[in-house]
Design an enzyme around this catalytic site. Structure first.
Site, PDB file in Angstrom:
ATOM      1  N   LEU A 123       0.866  -1.175   0.000  1.00  0.00           N
ATOM      2  CA  LEU A 123       0.000   0.000   0.000  1.00  0.00           C
ATOM      3  C   LEU A 123       0.904   1.225   0.000  1.00  0.00           C
ATOM      4  O   LEU A 123       1.901   1.266   0.732  1.00  0.00           O
ATOM      5  CB  LEU A 123      -0.907   0.021   1.236  1.00  0.00           C
ATOM      6  CG  LEU A 123      -2.175  -0.833   1.196  1.00  0.00           C
ATOM      7  CD1 LEU A 123      -2.952  -0.661   2.484  1.00  0.00           C
ATOM      8  CD2 LEU A 123      -3.054  -0.467   0.016  1.00  0.00           C
ATOM      9  N   ASP A 124       0.552   2.216  -0.804  1.00  0.00           N
ATOM     10  CA  ASP A 124       1.316   3.448  -0.873  1.00  0.00           C
ATOM     11  C   ASP A 124       1.399   4.098   0.508  1.00  0.00           C
ATOM     12  O   ASP A 124       0.519   3.899   1.352  1.00  0.00           O
ATOM     13  CB  ASP A 124       0.646   4.385  -1.881  1.00  0.00           C
ATOM     14  CG  ASP A 124       1.471   5.612  -2.161  1.00  0.00           C
ATOM     15  OD1 ASP A 124       2.512   5.476  -2.806  1.00  0.00           O
ATOM     16  OD2 ASP A 124       1.055   6.701  -1.712  1.00  0.00           O
ATOM     17  N   ARG A 125       2.444   4.877   0.724  1.00  0.00           N
ATOM     18  CA  ARG A 125       2.642   5.525   2.026  1.00  0.00           C
ATOM     19  C   ARG A 125       1.433   6.358   2.444  1.00  0.00           C
ATOM     20  O   ARG A 125       1.051   6.374   3.615  1.00  0.00           O
ATOM     21  CB  ARG A 125       3.895   6.401   1.965  1.00  0.00           C
ATOM     22  CG  ARG A 125       4.210   7.108   3.276  1.00  0.00           C
ATOM     23  CD  ARG A 125       5.457   7.966   3.148  1.00  0.00           C
ATOM     24  NE  ARG A 125       5.732   8.683   4.376  1.00  0.00           N
ATOM     25  CZ  ARG A 125       6.737   9.531   4.525  1.00  0.00           C
ATOM     26  NH1 ARG A 125       7.557   9.780   3.520  1.00  0.00           N
ATOM     27  NH2 ARG A 125       6.926  10.150   5.677  1.00  0.00           N
ATOM     28  N   THR A 152      -1.652   5.881   1.420  1.00  0.00           N
ATOM     29  CA  THR A 152      -2.893   5.107   1.320  1.00  0.00           C
ATOM     30  C   THR A 152      -3.115   4.345   2.616  1.00  0.00           C
ATOM     31  O   THR A 152      -2.189   3.749   3.159  1.00  0.00           O
ATOM     32  CB  THR A 152      -2.823   4.111   0.143  1.00  0.00           C
ATOM     33  OG1 THR A 152      -2.571   4.825  -1.062  1.00  0.00           O
ATOM     34  CG2 THR A 152      -4.123   3.340   0.011  1.00  0.00           C
ATOM     35  N   ASP A 181      -2.100  -0.055  -4.635  1.00  0.00           N
ATOM     36  CA  ASP A 181      -2.051   1.389  -4.470  1.00  0.00           C
ATOM     37  C   ASP A 181      -1.539   1.795  -3.101  1.00  0.00           C
ATOM     38  O   ASP A 181      -1.774   1.122  -2.135  1.00  0.00           O
ATOM     39  CB  ASP A 181      -3.455   1.958  -4.675  1.00  0.00           C
ATOM     40  CG  ASP A 181      -3.470   2.923  -5.836  1.00  0.00           C
ATOM     41  OD1 ASP A 181      -3.088   4.079  -5.626  1.00  0.00           O
ATOM     42  OD2 ASP A 181      -3.848   2.508  -6.943  1.00  0.00           O
TER      43      ASP A 181
END
Length: 376
Positions: free
Chosen positions: A224-226, A228, A376
């Site tokens: 997971l994106d930072r 997100t 994401d």
């Protein structure tokens, strides 16, 4: 004359009396049965005592009484027959093993290019690393090719090299052991945490949030994106990680995206019909306005694992994603788990994940799917 017309004037027995009569009859039958059993055992004891005291050479009194085989003896005979069959099978298998031709395998290359004799194979080296909780099987391929893994003090650079639990496998000089205690943790990831096991830049990782959960070495499934937040699974089950990361299983992810402006109907239809990005076309499985009064909050369902795919879809259409939250991953939701908190999965949840979409799985070459491992 028939008495049928007079039966209505005869007092019927009460149910309680009928039940009591039945109870007494049952009690009497049990008592009679117990007496019969006692008599039988007494007769057996008497015959055994007579046999012990009998004159040598005289006919045994036990033989004069015909003895019926009990169900217990019949069961013992069946068990003996089964054991006998197993012994015969083992004997046949032993003969086959004795005369089986030796299996020859191609030599495996080491970092120095020298051939190595393969031990009794159980699993590929990359799978062994995953079972030890080092990383996922896909990440293990990179680690092995970089020459960071030794098997019996020899550097191995082939991920398919076969090893068993008897082999000494070392990663960065530390001996590895297959993890017997599998752990499954659901984390409601907050923003500003990265989904890696460690970070050279000293940024906060999701493992800092779960460090009190277990002593086992766990790692996140996917990324997971930072910026997100939302559902993130952490485990040391390499086999499950491999399955959930592979695009052939079509693992569903549902996100709630907060945009800087309302999503127009035209762009809504574009996302459903397909948007062409730099790495190919992508379309959402499902799309909806999360709030009927606020059309800047969008719910999007997607199964692609391309890196930052949800953000890139909206950014391609000219929207700025102010917030992105994953509300569902496979069959898991963040229900009853506060932001930054975690919980263990139940046995039922683990079972559902392991059998998820198994019947719809398509065999896709691993090389083609290697890029689809980030979320994401």
């Amino acid at each position: 004359m028939s008495q049928a017309h007079f039966q209505q004037f005869v007092a019927k027995k009460k149910n309680s009396l009928i039940k009591e009569e039945f109870k007494q009859a049952k009690k009497k039958a049990k008592k009679d049965r117990a007496i019969a059993i006692d008599k039988r055992f007494e007769e057996k004891r008497r015959l055994k005592a007579a046999a012990r005291n009998a004159v040598p050479g005289a006919p045994s009194p036990i033989k004069s009484v015909p003895k019926a085989k009990s169900s217990l003896h019949k069961k013992d005979d069946k068990i003996a027959a089964i054991e006998n069959n197993f012994n015969q099978v083992e004997k046949i298998v032993g003969i086959k093993k004795e005369y089986a031709p030796p299996v020859t395998k191609a030599p495996v290359k080491t970092a120095l290019g020298k051939p190595v004799v393969i031990s009794n194979a159980l699993m590929p080296l990359n799978k062994f690393l995953a079972h030890c909780g080092v990383c996922s099987r896909r990440d293990a391929v990179t680690i092995i090719k970089e020459g960071k893994v030794k098997v019996n003090d020899t550097v191995i650079i082939e991920p398919a090299f076969k090893v068993s639990e008897r082999d000494e496998v070392k990663f960065n000089g530390k001996k590895l052991f297959v993890s017997k205690n599998l752990v499954y943790i659901l984390l409601n990831k907050p923003k500003d945490y990265i989904t890696t096991t460690d970070d050279p830049q000293g940024r906060r990782t999701v493992l800092q949030l779960t460090k009190m959960a277990t002593t086992e070495r766990i790692y996140p499934v996917g990324r997971l994106d930072r910026n997100t937040s939302g559902v993130l699974l952490l485990t040391n089950d390499g086999e499950l990680t491999q399955k959930l990361s592979h695009p052939s299983y079509n693992i569903t992810k549902v996100y709630e995206a907060r945009l800087d402006k309302n999503l127009t109907k035209a762009d809504f239809d574009k996302i459903l019909n397909g948007v062409k990005l730099e790495d190919g076309e992508i379309k959402a499985d499902s799309l909806a306005y999360a709030d009927a009064k606020d059309k800047s909050i969008i719910g999007i369902e997607i199964h692609s694992g391309r890196n930052r795919i949800v953000r890139r879809i909206f950014e391609h259409l000219g929207y700025d994603v102010k917030g992105l939250d994953r509300v569902m991953y496979a069959t898991l939701t963040k229900k009853n788990v506060e932001r930054g908190k975690w919980r263990f999965l139940s046995e039922k949840e683990v079972r559902l994940l392991k059998y998820l979409n198994a019947s719809h799985k398509k065999m896709i070459p691993e090389k083609k799917a290697s890029n689809n491992i980030a979320d994401d």
